[in-house]
Design a protein around this motif. Structure first.
Motif: not given
Lengths: 110, 115
Positions: A59-84
């Protein structure tokens, strides 16, 4: 050793903005990566689960993992107040023990 | 939808007293966990439990702590002699198999206040 580090926030964005939440980890044995959402005085609720490197979209959420840099990200598109909420990253190298980041408090303003 | 339940929602106790925190895992789940979250800090793993035995435990889970599955439904965490620093939210979680981490479901937590 702090195994999972997370941008502490707090983060405040307007409704509809793209939100980027980030963590780094130090344990090379970690293979499983999760994002949890936690509302005030409630238990963590699983949002995204990723094994090894790559992207995962739900849906609006994308998780990204880069093991080479040991970096984890979460992206939220079209954020809503209910995402607070507070967003927690977590990692594991075994099936039974989760190591959490400290959490990022997100507020989406209407 | 099945969920993990915990009682009480808030427990206040005096330092040195014993407390028992109770959890009812999701029916048919076989792995059980306790985590704690001191106010403003990370959620920390305490212990995992399977087949009536502790599977893993963290450094936090010292001799003051014990876990038990006294019957077919409850899973308890006992703190023998509480300290001020035991004040925290305690979360129970359960998993059907312990294999998939996306199948670890958390309860709402018990807030323990030690005075």
């Amino acid at each position: 050793q702090k195994e999972v580090e997370q941008d502490p926030g707090p983060l405040s964005v307007p409704e509809g903005a793209i939100v980027s939440l980030n963590c780094t980890y130090s344990n090379s044995a970690f293979q499983y990566f999760m994002w949890y959402r936690q509302y005030s005085r409630k238990g963590p609720e699983l949002l995204m689960y990723t094994y090894s490197s790559g992207n995962k979209e739900d849906g609006r959420f994308t998780a990204q993992v880069d093991k080479s840099s040991k970096y984890i990200s979460l992206f939220i598109r079209d954020s809503q107040p209910s995402d607070s909420a507070t967003y927690l990253c977590a990692s594991s190298g075994s099936a039974r023990q989760l190591t959490f980041g400290s959490g990022t408090q997100l507020t989406v303003l209407p | 939808e099945p969920e993990v339940t915990q009682t009480p929602s808030h427990q206040v106790t005096q330092m040195g007293q014993e407390v028992i925190l109770r959890c009812v895992p999701i029916s048919n789940h076989l792995y059980f966990y306790w985590y704690r979250q001191i106010l403003g800090q990370k959620v920390e793993f305490l212990v995992s439990f399977y087949n009536n035995e502790i599977s893993e435990k963290s450094e936090i889970f010292d001799d003051q702590f014990s876990v038990e599955r006294p019957d077919g439904s409850n899973f308890t965490l006992k703190i023998r002699s509480t300290k001020l620093e035991d004040s925290a939210m305690y979360f129970c979680a359960s998993s059907p198999s312990g294999i998939r981490l996306d199948e670890q479901y958390f309860g709402p937590g018990t807030r323990l206040t030690v005075t």
